[in-house]
Design a protein around this motif. Sequence first.
Motif, PDB file in Angstrom:
ATOM      1  N   PHE A   5       9.985  -2.657  -2.510  1.00  0.00           N
ATOM      2  CA  PHE A   5       8.972  -2.638  -1.459  1.00  0.00           C
ATOM      3  C   PHE A   5       7.568  -2.733  -2.050  1.00  0.00           C
ATOM      4  N   ARG A   6       7.380  -2.159  -3.214  1.00  0.00           N
ATOM      5  CA  ARG A   6       6.060  -2.084  -3.811  1.00  0.00           C
ATOM      6  C   ARG A   6       5.667  -3.355  -4.557  1.00  0.00           C
ATOM      7  N   ARG A   7       6.590  -4.175  -4.928  1.00  0.00           N
ATOM      8  CA  ARG A   7       6.270  -5.328  -5.755  1.00  0.00           C
ATOM      9  C   ARG A   7       6.584  -6.625  -5.034  1.00  0.00           C
ATOM     10  N   GLY A   8       6.050  -7.691  -5.558  1.00  0.00           N
ATOM     11  CA  GLY A   8       6.390  -9.014  -5.055  1.00  0.00           C
ATOM     12  C   GLY A   8       5.378  -9.544  -4.057  1.00  0.00           C
ATOM     13  N   ARG A   9       5.571 -10.811  -3.709  1.00  0.00           N
ATOM     14  CA  ARG A   9       4.689 -11.448  -2.746  1.00  0.00           C
ATOM     15  C   ARG A   9       4.949 -10.892  -1.363  1.00  0.00           C
ATOM     16  N   GLY A  10       3.928 -10.926  -0.533  1.00  0.00           N
ATOM     17  CA  GLY A  10       4.083 -10.493   0.838  1.00  0.00           C
ATOM     18  C   GLY A  10       3.913  -9.004   1.039  1.00  0.00           C
ATOM     19  N   VAL A  11       3.707  -8.240  -0.043  1.00  0.00           N
ATOM     20  CA  VAL A  11       3.499  -6.803   0.095  1.00  0.00           C
ATOM     21  C   VAL A  11       2.093  -6.584   0.629  1.00  0.00           C
ATOM     22  N   LYS A  12       1.996  -5.816   1.690  1.00  0.00           N
ATOM     23  CA  LYS A  12       0.700  -5.545   2.308  1.00  0.00           C
ATOM     24  C   LYS A  12       0.307  -4.091   2.089  1.00  0.00           C
ATOM     25  N   TYR A  13      -0.994  -3.857   2.182  1.00  0.00           N
ATOM     26  CA  TYR A  13      -1.479  -2.489   2.184  1.00  0.00           C
ATOM     27  C   TYR A  13      -1.059  -1.834   3.491  1.00  0.00           C
ATOM     28  N   PRO A  14      -0.897  -0.518   3.507  1.00  0.00           N
ATOM     29  CA  PRO A  14      -0.575   0.172   4.762  1.00  0.00           C
ATOM     30  C   PRO A  14      -1.656  -0.106   5.817  1.00  0.00           C
ATOM     31  N   VAL A  15      -1.255  -0.150   7.070  1.00  0.00           N
ATOM     32  CA  VAL A  15      -2.160  -0.509   8.169  1.00  0.00           C
ATOM     33  C   VAL A  15      -3.429   0.346   8.193  1.00  0.00           C
ATOM     34  N   PRO A  16      -3.360   1.668   8.045  1.00  0.00           N
ATOM     35  CA  PRO A  16      -4.615   2.441   8.084  1.00  0.00           C
ATOM     36  C   PRO A  16      -5.611   2.017   6.997  1.00  0.00           C
ATOM     37  N   ILE A  17      -5.114   1.659   5.833  1.00  0.00           N
ATOM     38  CA  ILE A  17      -6.003   1.230   4.753  1.00  0.00           C
ATOM     39  C   ILE A  17      -6.600  -0.137   5.070  1.00  0.00           C
ATOM     40  N   ARG A  18      -5.814  -1.030   5.659  1.00  0.00           N
ATOM     41  CA  ARG A  18      -6.338  -2.350   6.027  1.00  0.00           C
ATOM     42  C   ARG A  18      -7.421  -2.228   7.096  1.00  0.00           C
ATOM     43  N   ILE A  19      -7.177  -1.419   8.102  1.00  0.00           N
ATOM     44  CA  ILE A  19      -8.177  -1.228   9.164  1.00  0.00           C
ATOM     45  C   ILE A  19      -9.454  -0.633   8.578  1.00  0.00           C
ATOM     46  N   LEU A  20      -9.296   0.382   7.763  1.00  0.00           N
ATOM     47  CA  LEU A  20     -10.457   1.034   7.158  1.00  0.00           C
ATOM     48  C   LEU A  20     -11.222   0.067   6.246  1.00  0.00           C
ATOM     49  N   HIS A  21     -10.517  -0.767   5.519  1.00  0.00           N
ATOM     50  CA  HIS A  21     -11.148  -1.748   4.631  1.00  0.00           C
ATOM     51  C   HIS A  21     -12.100  -2.642   5.422  1.00  0.00           C
ATOM     52  N   TRP A  22     -11.620  -3.218   6.523  1.00  0.00           N
ATOM     53  CA  TRP A  22     -12.436  -4.157   7.286  1.00  0.00           C
ATOM     54  C   TRP A  22     -13.546  -3.448   8.049  1.00  0.00           C
ATOM     55  N   ARG A  75      -2.840   9.598  -0.182  1.00  0.00           N
ATOM     56  CA  ARG A  75      -1.663   9.799   0.674  1.00  0.00           C
ATOM     57  C   ARG A  75      -0.660   8.652   0.549  1.00  0.00           C
ATOM     58  N   TYR A  76      -1.159   7.418   0.504  1.00  0.00           N
ATOM     59  CA  TYR A  76      -0.287   6.243   0.473  1.00  0.00           C
ATOM     60  C   TYR A  76      -0.120   5.677  -0.935  1.00  0.00           C
ATOM     61  N   HIS A  77      -0.422   6.464  -1.934  1.00  0.00           N
ATOM     62  CA  HIS A  77      -0.403   5.970  -3.313  1.00  0.00           C
ATOM     63  C   HIS A  77       0.885   5.213  -3.652  1.00  0.00           C
ATOM     64  N   ALA A  78       2.017   5.748  -3.240  1.00  0.00           N
ATOM     65  CA  ALA A  78       3.303   5.117  -3.572  1.00  0.00           C
ATOM     66  C   ALA A  78       3.495   3.784  -2.854  1.00  0.00           C
ATOM     67  N   LEU A  79       2.735   3.534  -1.789  1.00  0.00           N
ATOM     68  CA  LEU A  79       2.891   2.303  -1.017  1.00  0.00           C
ATOM     69  C   LEU A  79       1.867   1.230  -1.371  1.00  0.00           C
ATOM     70  N   LEU A  80       0.904   1.564  -2.198  1.00  0.00           N
ATOM     71  CA  LEU A  80      -0.128   0.590  -2.528  1.00  0.00           C
ATOM     72  C   LEU A  80       0.429  -0.498  -3.431  1.00  0.00           C
ATOM     73  N   PRO A  81       0.134  -1.756  -3.119  1.00  0.00           N
ATOM     74  CA  PRO A  81       0.631  -2.845  -3.969  1.00  0.00           C
ATOM     75  C   PRO A  81      -0.003  -2.778  -5.360  1.00  0.00           C
ATOM     76  N   HIS A  82       0.756  -3.173  -6.333  1.00  0.00           N
ATOM     77  CA  HIS A  82       0.251  -3.268  -7.700  1.00  0.00           C
ATOM     78  C   HIS A  82      -0.587  -4.525  -7.840  1.00  0.00           C
TER      79      HIS A  82
END
Length: 189
Positions: A5-22, A75-82
Amino acid sequence: MSEPFRRGRGVKYPVPIRILHWLRAVLILGLIACGWYMAGRAEDDPTAGILYPNHKQFGILVWLLALVHLTLRWRYHALLPHAPETLKPWETRLSQAIHWLVIALTLLTPLLGYAMSSSVIDGDGVPFFFLSHVPEFLPKNDTAFALFQTLHRYCAYFLLACVVLHIAGAVKHRLQDKGGETDVLPRML
């Protein structure tokens, strides 16, 4: 989470982080543009009564969102893409440095703006939306005000430079590597 889940193409940041980023991107660019516009105006400009209080309260909001961002990263450290493994080592280091500088500067720049507003003689205080004012803890001092004003300005310019580098890196990889592993823009969309 599992490693695939953490590696490879198509891995996205968790939705709360994406919303906060923009949201942070819009606020930061808006604050820099507003600050730039305000710096070129006379003190008695009629727009000052609208721009200055809003610049201050949105600056405080950016500071609070930077704290939320740090909390979400933890909180989402384990889900963040490398970082993509095909990036050159210097690109990975530069990317990480720019990300951490943006976070640090979104904490530091508003604090310096607060210190500037708090130390100005004859100031209106620091408003924050529905609160009447954020308490001022610094003594009124023209010398301190001038120092904080200069530091706030330079930090804002440095933040802008980091944002430009961040955007340039994303655009470079988008145009050069579209669909490849280093095309990182889809991870934040």
